[in-house]
Write a protein that holds these residues in place. Structure first.
Motif, short mmCIF file in Angstrom:
data_model
loop_
_atom_site.label_atom_id
_atom_site.label_comp_id
_atom_site.label_asym_id
_atom_site.label_seq_id
_atom_site.Cartn_x
_atom_site.Cartn_y
_atom_site.Cartn_z
N UNK A 1 0.92 -1.01 -0.01
CA UNK A 1 -0.04 0.13 -0.07
C UNK A 1 0.79 1.19 -0.08
N UNK A 2 1.91 1.17 0.90
CA UNK A 2 2.87 2.52 0.87
C UNK A 2 3.57 2.68 -0.18
N UNK A 3 4.01 1.63 -1.19
CA UNK A 3 4.63 1.66 -2.42
C UNK A 3 3.77 2.35 -3.31
N UNK A 4 2.51 2.10 -3.70
CA UNK A 4 1.41 2.56 -4.40
C UNK A 4 1.22 3.91 -4.05
N UNK A 5 0.99 4.26 -2.94
CA UNK A 5 0.99 5.52 -2.24
C UNK A 5 2.04 6.62 -2.87
N UNK A 6 3.33 6.05 -2.78
CA UNK A 6 4.53 6.60 -2.96
C UNK A 6 4.52 6.90 -4.66
N UNK A 7 4.18 5.96 -5.28
CA UNK A 7 4.26 6.22 -6.78
C UNK A 7 3.42 7.39 -7.12
N UNK A 8 2.18 7.52 -6.49
CA UNK A 8 1.13 8.38 -6.85
C UNK A 8 1.99 9.88 -6.41
N UNK A 9 2.61 9.75 -5.23
CA UNK A 9 3.15 11.01 -4.84
C UNK A 9 4.37 11.68 -5.54
N UNK A 10 5.06 10.78 -6.18
CA UNK A 10 6.25 10.85 -7.22
C UNK A 10 5.50 11.88 -8.41
N UNK A 11 4.18 11.11 -8.87
CA UNK A 11 3.81 11.71 -9.90
C UNK A 11 3.11 13.13 -9.68
N UNK A 12 2.61 13.09 -8.66
CA UNK A 12 2.12 14.56 -8.15
C UNK A 12 3.29 15.49 -7.99
N UNK A 13 4.57 15.26 -7.75
CA UNK A 13 5.50 16.13 -7.28
C UNK A 13 6.15 16.46 -8.52
N UNK A 14 5.96 15.75 -9.71
CA UNK A 14 6.82 15.82 -10.79
C UNK A 14 6.13 17.16 -11.35
N UNK A 15 7.03 18.03 -12.12
CA UNK A 15 6.74 19.10 -12.86
C UNK A 15 7.05 19.08 -14.20
N UNK A 16 6.79 20.18 -15.16
CA UNK A 16 7.04 20.08 -16.72
C UNK A 16 8.41 20.15 -16.72
N UNK A 17 9.44 20.64 -15.69
CA UNK A 17 10.94 20.81 -15.63
C UNK A 17 11.73 19.59 -15.12
N UNK A 18 10.81 19.18 -13.94
CA UNK A 18 11.55 17.79 -13.37
C UNK A 18 10.65 16.64 -13.38
N UNK A 19 11.14 15.51 -13.61
CA UNK A 19 10.45 14.28 -13.55
C UNK A 19 10.83 13.69 -12.44
N UNK A 20 9.94 13.22 -11.57
CA UNK A 20 10.23 12.09 -10.51
C UNK A 20 9.91 10.85 -10.68
N UNK A 21 10.99 10.16 -10.84
CA UNK A 21 10.73 8.78 -11.06
C UNK A 21 10.86 7.86 -9.68
N UNK A 22 10.04 7.19 -9.17
CA UNK A 22 9.86 6.41 -7.93
C UNK A 22 11.00 5.15 -8.15
N UNK A 23 11.59 4.79 -6.95
CA UNK A 23 12.47 3.57 -7.02
C UNK A 23 12.83 3.25 -5.40
#
Length: 245
Positions: A52-74
């Protein structure tokens, strides 16, 4: 026609989602944007995570990404006594807090993920290396800012050459002390996205950079010797400073 582009990625980044780091994803994005980094290859410790926490984290990375910086979860998986560490990127299911490293590597490859052998000389992790792991690995860290300092690890360089694997440079970012001009330059097929970044890593379309130059070439010759000398002096100064506290 697909447009090929090169982007600069900061690798092995920890945020407040790790149990030993405190920076929010949004602060990391802004700080690295100012340093002209296009992609953050996040690398949270697996301990403390769950499906569950991994799924939440993947979503958080997508929300934190901007047009200038992509956040890739790992996630950075470690063995039971915290010696061997393996960062994994890709659409790979959560594999447990302290799974067997052989299982991590095999599952990551089966799921078309990316796995890197991290800081081989931390706690002599290289001594536990099983030669069978090499066929599942994408690369070996040869310069980890947190543990190797201002110069690449010469033993790690020789180790990755022996294995016939590409070299990786990483910040292992936990605090501002790890800001340093190390980056992975990725060649993407199309716009930056989690899929194009992970594909570039998986296919070996990357180059390790230090000070905007090839990190592997910098490691040799006069420049390599100068970096090693600078790191030696930095280490001596750091120890002396701690002695005065």
């Amino acid at each position: 026609m697909t447009q090929v582009q090169r982007v600069r990625a900061a690798a092995h980044i920890h945020s407040e989602w790790s149990d030993d780091a405190a920076w929010p994803l949004e602060k990391l994005v802004e700080s690295f944007r100012r340093r002209r980094v296009d992609v953050l290859l996040m690398c949270e410790h697996s301990r403390g995570f769950s499906d569950a926490r991994w799924s939440q984290y993947v979503e958080a990375c997508a929300r934190a990404s901007t047009p200038e910086v992509l956040v890739v979860p790992g996630l950075e998986y470690n063995d039971a006594d915290n010696v061997v560490h393996v960062p994994v990127w890709g659409d790979v299911p959560f594999l447990g807090q302290t799974p067997e490293i052989a299982e991590v590597l095999a599952r990551a490859e089966a799921e078309r993920g990316v796995a890197v052998f991290a800081h081989p000389w931390r706690r002599d992790a290289w001594r536990r290396f099983d030669p069978q792991w090499a066929k599942h690995l994408t690369a070996v860290e040869v310069w980890n800012r947190k543990y190797d300092g201002w110069a690449p690890n010469r033993r790690a360089l020789a180790f990755r050459e022996e294995l016939g694997l590409p070299g990786f440079v990483s910040l292992d970012f936990h605090t501002a002390r790890q800001f340093f001009p190390l980056a992975m330059e990725l060649t993407l097929d199309g716009a930056a996205s989690r899929e194009t970044v992970e594909s570039a890593l998986r296919d070996g379309r990357f180059e390790a950079l230090a000070f905007s130059r090839s990190a592997l070439r910098l490691a040799s010759g006069a420049t390599g010797r100068a970096l090693a000398a600078a790191e030696l002096l930095r280490g001596i100064a750091a120890k002396a400073l701690r002695g005065f506290r």
